[in-house]
Write a protein that holds these residues in place. Structure first.
Motif, PDB file in Angstrom:
ATOM      1  N   ALA A 130      79.654  53.795 -38.516  1.00 36.47           N
ATOM      2  CA  ALA A 130      79.155  53.000 -37.396  1.00 36.47           C
ATOM      3  C   ALA A 130      78.120  51.953 -37.802  1.00 36.47           C
ATOM      4  O   ALA A 130      77.727  51.131 -36.971  1.00 36.47           O
ATOM      5  CB  ALA A 130      78.546  53.932 -36.339  1.00 36.47           C
ATOM      6  N   PHE A 131      77.686  51.964 -39.067  1.00 34.40           N
ATOM      7  CA  PHE A 131      76.645  51.024 -39.472  1.00 34.40           C
ATOM      8  C   PHE A 131      77.131  49.577 -39.556  1.00 34.40           C
ATOM      9  O   PHE A 131      76.425  48.663 -39.098  1.00 34.40           O
ATOM     10  CB  PHE A 131      76.034  51.462 -40.807  1.00 34.40           C
ATOM     11  CG  PHE A 131      74.901  50.587 -41.273  1.00 34.40           C
ATOM     12  CD1 PHE A 131      73.807  50.348 -40.460  1.00 34.40           C
ATOM     13  CD2 PHE A 131      74.928  49.995 -42.524  1.00 34.40           C
ATOM     14  CE1 PHE A 131      72.752  49.544 -40.891  1.00 34.40           C
ATOM     15  CE2 PHE A 131      73.887  49.193 -42.967  1.00 34.40           C
ATOM     16  CZ  PHE A 131      72.799  48.968 -42.144  1.00 34.40           C
ATOM     17  N   PRO A 132      78.316  49.280 -40.127  1.00 36.87           N
ATOM     18  CA  PRO A 132      78.748  47.877 -40.199  1.00 36.87           C
ATOM     19  C   PRO A 132      78.768  47.158 -38.855  1.00 36.87           C
ATOM     20  O   PRO A 132      78.314  46.004 -38.776  1.00 36.87           O
ATOM     21  CB  PRO A 132      80.144  47.975 -40.824  1.00 36.87           C
ATOM     22  CG  PRO A 132      80.080  49.200 -41.655  1.00 36.87           C
ATOM     23  CD  PRO A 132      79.247  50.163 -40.863  1.00 36.87           C
ATOM     24  N   PRO A 133      79.269  47.775 -37.754  1.00 34.91           N
ATOM     25  CA  PRO A 133      79.181  47.064 -36.468  1.00 34.91           C
ATOM     26  C   PRO A 133      77.753  46.782 -36.034  1.00 34.91           C
ATOM     27  O   PRO A 133      77.484  45.746 -35.422  1.00 34.91           O
ATOM     28  CB  PRO A 133      79.882  48.034 -35.493  1.00 34.91           C
ATOM     29  CG  PRO A 133      80.772  48.854 -36.338  1.00 34.91           C
ATOM     30  CD  PRO A 133      80.054  49.023 -37.638  1.00 34.91           C
ATOM     31  N   LEU A 134      76.832  47.681 -36.367  1.00 34.91           N
ATOM     32  CA  LEU A 134      75.430  47.443 -36.033  1.00 34.91           C
ATOM     33  C   LEU A 134      74.877  46.250 -36.803  1.00 34.91           C
ATOM     34  O   LEU A 134      74.094  45.459 -36.274  1.00 34.91           O
ATOM     35  CB  LEU A 134      74.593  48.683 -36.344  1.00 34.91           C
ATOM     36  CG  LEU A 134      74.662  49.845 -35.356  1.00 34.91           C
ATOM     37  CD1 LEU A 134      73.753  50.974 -35.815  1.00 34.91           C
ATOM     38  CD2 LEU A 134      74.257  49.394 -33.965  1.00 34.91           C
TER      39      LEU A 134
ATOM     40  N   PHE B  90      65.090  49.697 -35.239  1.00 33.77           N
ATOM     41  CA  PHE B  90      66.173  49.732 -36.219  1.00 33.77           C
ATOM     42  C   PHE B  90      66.829  48.361 -36.338  1.00 33.77           C
ATOM     43  O   PHE B  90      66.993  47.827 -37.444  1.00 33.77           O
ATOM     44  CB  PHE B  90      67.199  50.786 -35.804  1.00 33.77           C
ATOM     45  CG  PHE B  90      68.290  51.007 -36.807  1.00 33.77           C
ATOM     46  CD1 PHE B  90      68.172  51.999 -37.772  1.00 33.77           C
ATOM     47  CD2 PHE B  90      69.442  50.229 -36.784  1.00 33.77           C
ATOM     48  CE1 PHE B  90      69.180  52.199 -38.701  1.00 33.77           C
ATOM     49  CE2 PHE B  90      70.453  50.427 -37.715  1.00 33.77           C
ATOM     50  CZ  PHE B  90      70.322  51.416 -38.674  1.00 33.77           C
ATOM     51  N   LEU B  91      67.213  47.774 -35.203  1.00 40.29           N
ATOM     52  CA  LEU B  91      67.899  46.484 -35.234  1.00 40.29           C
ATOM     53  C   LEU B  91      66.988  45.381 -35.768  1.00 40.29           C
ATOM     54  O   LEU B  91      67.437  44.502 -36.516  1.00 40.29           O
ATOM     55  CB  LEU B  91      68.418  46.127 -33.843  1.00 40.29           C
ATOM     56  CG  LEU B  91      69.605  46.969 -33.358  1.00 40.29           C
ATOM     57  CD1 LEU B  91      69.928  46.653 -31.906  1.00 40.29           C
ATOM     58  CD2 LEU B  91      70.833  46.732 -34.230  1.00 40.29           C
ATOM     59  N   ARG B  92      65.727  45.420 -35.417  1.00 39.68           N
ATOM     60  CA  ARG B  92      64.812  44.389 -35.923  1.00 39.68           C
ATOM     61  C   ARG B  92      64.564  44.549 -37.416  1.00 39.68           C
ATOM     62  O   ARG B  92      64.344  43.563 -38.118  1.00 39.68           O
ATOM     63  CB  ARG B  92      63.515  44.430 -35.128  1.00 39.68           C
ATOM     64  CG  ARG B  92      63.710  43.947 -33.695  1.00 39.68           C
ATOM     65  CD  ARG B  92      62.410  43.743 -32.946  1.00 39.68           C
ATOM     66  NE  ARG B  92      62.673  43.196 -31.610  1.00 39.68           N
ATOM     67  CZ  ARG B  92      61.728  42.891 -30.733  1.00 39.68           C
ATOM     68  NH1 ARG B  92      60.455  43.086 -31.040  1.00 39.68           N
ATOM     69  NH2 ARG B  92      62.043  42.390 -29.560  1.00 39.68           N
ATOM     70  N   ALA B  93      64.597  45.786 -37.909  1.00 35.01           N
ATOM     71  CA  ALA B  93      64.469  45.987 -39.348  1.00 35.01           C
ATOM     72  C   ALA B  93      65.667  45.404 -40.083  1.00 35.01           C
ATOM     73  O   ALA B  93      65.530  44.793 -41.141  1.00 35.01           O
ATOM     74  CB  ALA B  93      64.332  47.478 -39.655  1.00 35.01           C
TER      75      ALA B  93
ATOM     76  N   LEU C 166      74.183  55.489 -43.056  1.00 31.77           N
ATOM     77  CA  LEU C 166      74.098  54.086 -43.439  1.00 31.77           C
ATOM     78  C   LEU C 166      74.980  53.820 -44.652  1.00 31.77           C
ATOM     79  O   LEU C 166      74.714  54.290 -45.758  1.00 31.77           O
ATOM     80  CB  LEU C 166      72.646  53.695 -43.754  1.00 31.77           C
ATOM     81  CG  LEU C 166      71.614  53.914 -42.653  1.00 31.77           C
ATOM     82  CD1 LEU C 166      70.308  53.220 -43.020  1.00 31.77           C
ATOM     83  CD2 LEU C 166      72.125  53.432 -41.305  1.00 31.77           C
ATOM     84  N   ASP C 167      76.040  53.090 -44.424  1.00 35.10           N
ATOM     85  CA  ASP C 167      76.956  52.653 -45.466  1.00 35.10           C
ATOM     86  C   ASP C 167      77.448  51.273 -45.065  1.00 35.10           C
ATOM     87  O   ASP C 167      77.705  51.016 -43.888  1.00 35.10           O
ATOM     88  CB  ASP C 167      78.129  53.616 -45.605  1.00 35.10           C
ATOM     89  CG  ASP C 167      79.105  53.166 -46.682  1.00 35.10           C
ATOM     90  OD1 ASP C 167      78.934  53.578 -47.847  1.00 35.10           O
ATOM     91  OD2 ASP C 167      80.033  52.401 -46.363  1.00 35.10           O
TER      92      ASP C 167
ATOM     93  N   MET D 206      75.201  54.564 -28.970  1.00 35.08           N
ATOM     94  CA  MET D 206      74.076  53.639 -29.063  1.00 35.08           C
ATOM     95  C   MET D 206      73.035  53.844 -27.973  1.00 35.08           C
ATOM     96  O   MET D 206      71.868  53.518 -28.159  1.00 35.08           O
ATOM     97  CB  MET D 206      74.593  52.198 -28.995  1.00 35.08           C
ATOM     98  CG  MET D 206      75.342  51.748 -30.223  1.00 35.08           C
ATOM     99  SD  MET D 206      74.252  51.602 -31.649  1.00 35.08           S
ATOM    100  CE  MET D 206      73.193  50.268 -31.104  1.00 35.08           C
ATOM    101  N   LEU D 207      73.441  54.401 -26.866  1.00 38.03           N
ATOM    102  CA  LEU D 207      72.535  54.486 -25.721  1.00 38.03           C
ATOM    103  C   LEU D 207      71.806  55.821 -25.612  1.00 38.03           C
ATOM    104  O   LEU D 207      70.727  55.895 -25.024  1.00 38.03           O
ATOM    105  CB  LEU D 207      73.312  54.214 -24.423  1.00 38.03           C
ATOM    106  CG  LEU D 207      73.922  52.820 -24.315  1.00 38.03           C
ATOM    107  CD1 LEU D 207      74.783  52.708 -23.064  1.00 38.03           C
ATOM    108  CD2 LEU D 207      72.826  51.753 -24.293  1.00 38.03           C
ATOM    109  N   ASP D 208      72.392  56.878 -26.163  1.00 33.33           N
ATOM    110  CA  ASP D 208      71.713  58.172 -26.151  1.00 33.33           C
ATOM    111  C   ASP D 208      70.504  58.143 -27.076  1.00 33.33           C
ATOM    112  O   ASP D 208      70.498  57.422 -28.078  1.00 33.33           O
ATOM    113  CB  ASP D 208      72.659  59.293 -26.591  1.00 33.33           C
ATOM    114  CG  ASP D 208      73.663  59.669 -25.511  1.00 33.33           C
ATOM    115  OD1 ASP D 208      73.564  59.115 -24.401  1.00 33.33           O
ATOM    116  OD2 ASP D 208      74.536  60.508 -25.793  1.00 33.33           O
TER     117      ASP D 208
END
Length: 316
Positions: free
Chosen positions: A178-182, A238-241, A172-173, A270-272
């Motif tokens: 990969a966190f900024p696109p999320l 994770f996404l809802r948080a 997480l950065d 993302m899917l695994d």
């Protein structure tokens, strides 16, 4: 201690350098672009960080820096955060990691082993494992990501010294990895990807660096370590948080086939599902600074006056 870091201008390497240098470690970054790297660290207020050129094919020009009291942190490798994993780029992902490992072993053969080698790997080592709880003793998985991680780890298996393997989850950065696109996905699109039940191992960037420092200093530790927070989260949670921190209402889910059409094989990130636990770090009494998702997200997304897109000057 002298610490040589390959891949030291990337997210993990840069954060680690910023953690170690102010504590008196002699940090040496091995980079393909040493002048640019030196300018970067100087602008960030750490001119004492040394940068030396390396091409990940041999120990020439840097191997003589090895001593039996120094450490090597081998993080080098092409980023997997690429829009599409074409056949050519998949080869680059693998070959860049194997050549770096071979260069590290070659340096040890010619100049003697360091006190410790920290070998990078990733949670992809375990493949797609559904709801299975994964510790460091779990068997490796299947698929491209799993094969890359297994060969990556094996590239330095012959090192004649203490070796710690760090299988890192999603770091997480706010501005790298990969966190900024999320975050952007959570802001404008959906509440989950696929069925939302897949586990997403995560860890705050500072806890990655702190865990590596812990492994450098604890000389009785060796073997694999899952670098993930003790509090796991499913994709949906994770996404809802993230949406809760951003004060965004949850929207519609994104079907798996849409993500695959857009990203190709990269969509597996993302899917695994990988339900990792940091069993070995916990047993070693490592203390996470951000053990829960809410703590990590609020620190990252609200650290700049509530703005999740404010620029960060340095990794601190």
């Amino acid at each position: 201690m002298r610490v040589l870091i390959t891949g030291g201008t990337g997210l993990i390497g840069s954060t680690l350098a910023h953690l170690l240098a102010p504590q008196g470690y002699e940090v040496i970054i091995l980079s393909r672009y040493p002048k640019q790297a030196a300018q970067l660290f100087s602008q960030q207020g750490l001119p004492q960080i040394q940068t030396i050129g390396w091409d990940a094919t041999s120990a020439q020009g840097w191997g003589e820096l090895l001593t039996n009291e120094c450490a090597i942190v081998n993080l080098a490798g092409a980023t997997p955060a690429h829009w599409r994993w074409t056949r050519t780029y998949r080869a680059r992902i693998l070959e860049s990691r194997l050549s770096a490992g071979q260069a590290v072993i070659q340096a040890m053969d010619h100049y003697g082993p360091p006190a410790v080698l920290i070998q990078a790997s990733a949670s992809g080592y375990y493949g797609d494992r559904g709801q299975e709880l994964l510790t460091e003793t779990s068997l490796p998985g299947q698929g491209f990501r799993a094969r890359v991680c297994q060969e990556w780890e094996a590239s330095t298996a012959s090192a004649p010294t203490r070796r710690c393997i760090v299988r890192t989850g999603l770091v997480l950065d706010l501005h790298a990895g990969a966190f900024p696109p999320l975050v952007q996905f959570a802001r404008v699109l959906g509440s989950q990807v696929g069925n939302g039940h897949q586990w997403l191992p995560w860890i705050h960037r500072m806890d990655v660096a702190r865990a590596i420092q812990f492994l450098l200093e604890q000389r009785q530790l060796s073997g694999p370590f899952n670098l993930c927070a003790p509090e796991g989260a499913t994709n949906r949670a994770f996404l809802r948080a993230v949406q809760d921190v951003l004060r965004r209402p949850p929207l519609f889910p994104l079907p798996a086939f849409v993500l695959r059409a857009a990203l190709g094989e990269l969509a597996t990130v993302m899917l695994d599902s990988q339900h990792l636990v940091p069993e070995h770090l916990t047993e070693a009494t490592f203390q996470f600074a951000y053990p829960t998702l809410s703590q990590a997200l609020y620190q990252l997304l609200r650290e700049r006056g509530g703005s999740p897109v404010a620029k960060r000057k340095v990794y601190v």
